[in-house]
Structure formats: structure tokens, C-alpha cells
Design an enzyme around this catalytic site. Structure first.
Site, PDB file in Angstrom:
ATOM      1  N   CYS A 114       5.037  -2.107  -1.562  1.00 38.10           N
ATOM      2  CA  CYS A 114       6.079  -2.937  -0.953  1.00 38.10           C
ATOM      3  C   CYS A 114       7.440  -2.784  -1.626  1.00 38.10           C
ATOM      4  CB  CYS A 114       5.658  -4.400  -0.961  1.00 38.10           C
ATOM      5  SG  CYS A 114       4.129  -4.724  -0.052  1.00 38.10           S
ATOM      6  N   HIS A 251      12.153  -8.616   0.449  1.00 36.56           N
ATOM      7  CA  HIS A 251      10.908  -8.123   1.028  1.00 36.56           C
ATOM      8  C   HIS A 251      10.280  -9.271   1.804  1.00 36.56           C
ATOM      9  CE1 HIS A 251       7.002  -6.543   1.643  1.00 36.56           C
ATOM     10  NE2 HIS A 251       6.419  -7.221   0.674  1.00 36.56           N
ATOM     11  N   ASN A 281       4.363  -8.738   7.089  1.00 34.84           N
ATOM     12  CA  ASN A 281       4.665  -7.918   5.914  1.00 34.84           C
ATOM     13  C   ASN A 281       4.514  -6.449   6.301  1.00 34.84           C
ATOM     14  OD1 ASN A 281       4.722  -6.533   3.483  1.00 34.84           O
ATOM     15  ND2 ASN A 281       3.413  -7.994   2.395  1.00 34.84           N
TER      16      ASN A 281
END
EC number: 2.3.1.180
Length: 324
Positions: A114, A251, A281
């Protein structure tokens, strides 16, 4: 005069298939309300069976080129962040290079889960400052739906597929924090936290892709602390403070992590670009997706100071400060 890496174009792509929370109710002991309450996610996009990470990345790159008013031959390098490549090798970046018709320069992938886009953005900036490239396409692209355990309600409802891209170009600045472009970066990792977020397979272990595994509560605590600290470190390197921030573009993992980080930094959610409700996500694609959507919404404007920050498996985390 000081050389800066300036964003001249941004774009994104999302697969056509939209998966609302309600779709999980048929196969899991979960509900739309349960998912929204714990993550802020309302829907996400899943790639079609014949749609690959390189497909998503190519569409996002084409959108970024169009936004910048450039063609593929104007680009010197492609750096692509992903944890879900089409193949073990070659890199997804070289596949995108070919599909764009880019016949010169170089292309490679970065893998920091990520945090991958932050690492890729920092690497692109270093290449530009070193004179290795004038224009770099930086892409985050993922098909995380391919590595989800669809029986694990704690993880499979959180992730989605997508891609975002931006074009960085070498320009001259005055060497002050008023310059457009990347002003600083802060990168970190700590492998002792590997069991908090990992995939239980790979080429040299199981010979298969494996499935994503996560320790949610411990990861949440690490995320808020580390995201706030890396953002502060990057701001300090740029000689800036919280009052200088126009937008945090985080993020998009979980709305509670986003809210907790903003609170820890003493900032209102009015200064945070939030897309997690629509995308879930999307790992390395998360930040460039949010940048592209934030610009399209009219939130992000030229001259705005942005803090981008992310944390992912490794653990790996970092932040980049840039003026739009």
C-alpha cells in the site's frame, strides 16, 4: 534555481463492475451497516475476469497523458507500483510501456504494497533530480480481488481494484517551499511487523499467489501512529508545518485510520480528500486515484500544498510533500 519534479498530468481508471456492500451479504455473515461502520466503505470495483493490472494501468496512464497534453514519446521512464502483477516477470511497467507505444527510455515495478506509490513517487523524484529522466510516468495499479479470501469477512470486504497515474516533469524552482512540485519525502520500513499484513503464498514458498492475511486491530494502531509521524517528518524536511497544509491525500484504507491520523495531526477532516467510500482499499493505486478524483472534484487546485502518506505490508510507510 533549483530543479523540481512537478505534476503536469493525472488520471485514473476503475473497472466497470461495481460491488456494493450488499453483494457480500449473500455469502458472508456481514451487512452493509457492519462494513460501513468499521471501514467507511460503501462500494468497490472488481476487475473483470479477462482484465489485468496492466490493463488498468494502461488506461490510467493514457488519461494522465491526455491531462498533461503529452504523448507516450514524451515520457522518459515509467515507474509502476503494484503487489498484483500480471506475471512474476516481466514487470507490469514494461507491459504498459509497450502498450503506450513508448519505444525509448526505461520502465520498472516497485513493490511496497500500500505504500508502493509513495516509494515510486520518491524514486521518480530522485531520478529527475539526478538528471536520469526529464518526464516520468508514475503509476499505482492493483487487482487485489485476485488475492482475497472471499470467505474471510475481515479482509475481503475492504479491498478493491483500480489504477491511478501522474506525470512528473523536471522544472525550475526558486528552491523555496513556495515552489511547485515535490518538496520532500520520508520513507520507512520495519520487517519485524510482517505478520500484521501479508500474503500466504509466493514463488519461492508455495509456488502460488496465495491469499491476503491481516491482523486488523494491531495494524490499525500502528497505522495511525506511523502515518502521522511520517507526515510530520516530511513536513519538517520541507520547512513546513500543519498550518501550511491545504489537503491531506492519504492512503484510502479505512475511514477510521484516516480520521485518526487527521486528529493526531490536529487537522480537520475538511482538509482530507476521501474516496474510500467508493473505491475501498486499492493498495498502491489508492493515492493516485484520490489525487485524480480530488482534482476532478475541484478540491485540489494549482498551488495547493498536499501531504500524501501511506502504510502497507512490510510494514512499509512514508509520505511525500508536494505543491500542486
Amino acid at each position: 534555481m533549483t530543479k523540481r519534479s512537478v505534476v503536469t498530468g493525472v488520471g485514473h481508471y476503475l473497472p466497470k463492475r461495481v460491488v456494493p456492500n450488499a453483494e457480500f451479504e449473500a455469502t458472508l455473515e456481514t451487512s452493509d451497516e457492519w462494513i460501513r461502520t468499521r471501514s467507511g466503505i460503501e462500494r468497490r470495483h472488481f476487475a473483470a475476469e479477462d482484465e489485468t493490472t496492466s490493463d488498468l494501468a494502461t488506461y490510467a496512464a493514457q488519461a494522465a497523458l491526455a491531462d498533461a497534453g503529452l504523448v507516450a514519446s514524451d515520457i522518459d521512464a515509467i515507474i509502476l507500483a503494484t503487489s498484483t502483477p500480471d506475471l512474476t516477470f516481466p514487470s507490469v511497467a514494461t507491459m504498459v510501456q509497450s502498450r503506450l507505444g513508448m519505444t525509448k527510455g526505461f520502465a520498472f515495478d516497485v513493490q511496497a504494497v500500500c505504500a508502493g506509490f509513495i516509494y515510486a513517487l520518491s524514486t521518480a523524484n530522485a531520478l529527475i533530480l539526478a538528471g536520469q529522466a526529464k518526464r516520468v510516468m508514475v503509476i499505482g495499479a492493483e487487482t487485489f480481488s485476485r488475492i482475497l479470501d472471499m470467505t474471510d469477512r475481515a479482509t475481503c470486504v475492504l479491498f478493491g481494484d483500480g489504477a491511478g497515474a501522474l506525470v512528473l516533469e523536471a522544472q525550475e524552482g526558486k528552491g523555496t517551499s513556495d515552489d511547485r512540485g515535490i518538496l520532500s519525502a520520508d520513507l520507512n520500513s520495519d520487517g519485524s511487523y510482517r505478520d500484521m499484513l501479508y500474503v500466504d503464498g509466493g514463488v519461492s514458498t508455495t509456488g502460488s499467489a496465495g491469499k491476503l492475511r491481516m491482523q486488523g486491530n494491531p495494524l490499525f494502531r500502528q497505522a495511525v501512529e506511523k502515518l502521522a509521524s511520517t507526515a510530520d517528518a516530511a513536513l519538517s524536511k520541507a520547512g513546513l508545518g500543519h498550518d501550511d497544509i491545504d489537503w491531506i491525500v492519504p492512503h484510502q484504507a479505512n475511514i477510521r485510520i484516516i480520521q485518526g491520523t487527521a486528529k493526531k495531526m490536529g487537522l480537520s477532516m475538511d482538509k482530507v480528500v476521501v474516496t474510500v467510500q467508493d473505491h475501498g482499499n486499492t493498495s498502491a493505486a489508492s493515492i493516485p486515484l484520490a489525487l485524480s478524483v480530488g482534482k476532478a472534484r475541484g478540491q485540489i487546485k494549482p498551488g495547493d500544498l498536499l501531504v500524501t502518506e501511506a502504510i502497507g505490508g512490510g510494514l512499509a510507510w512514508g509520505a511525500v510533500i508536494l505543491r500542486w
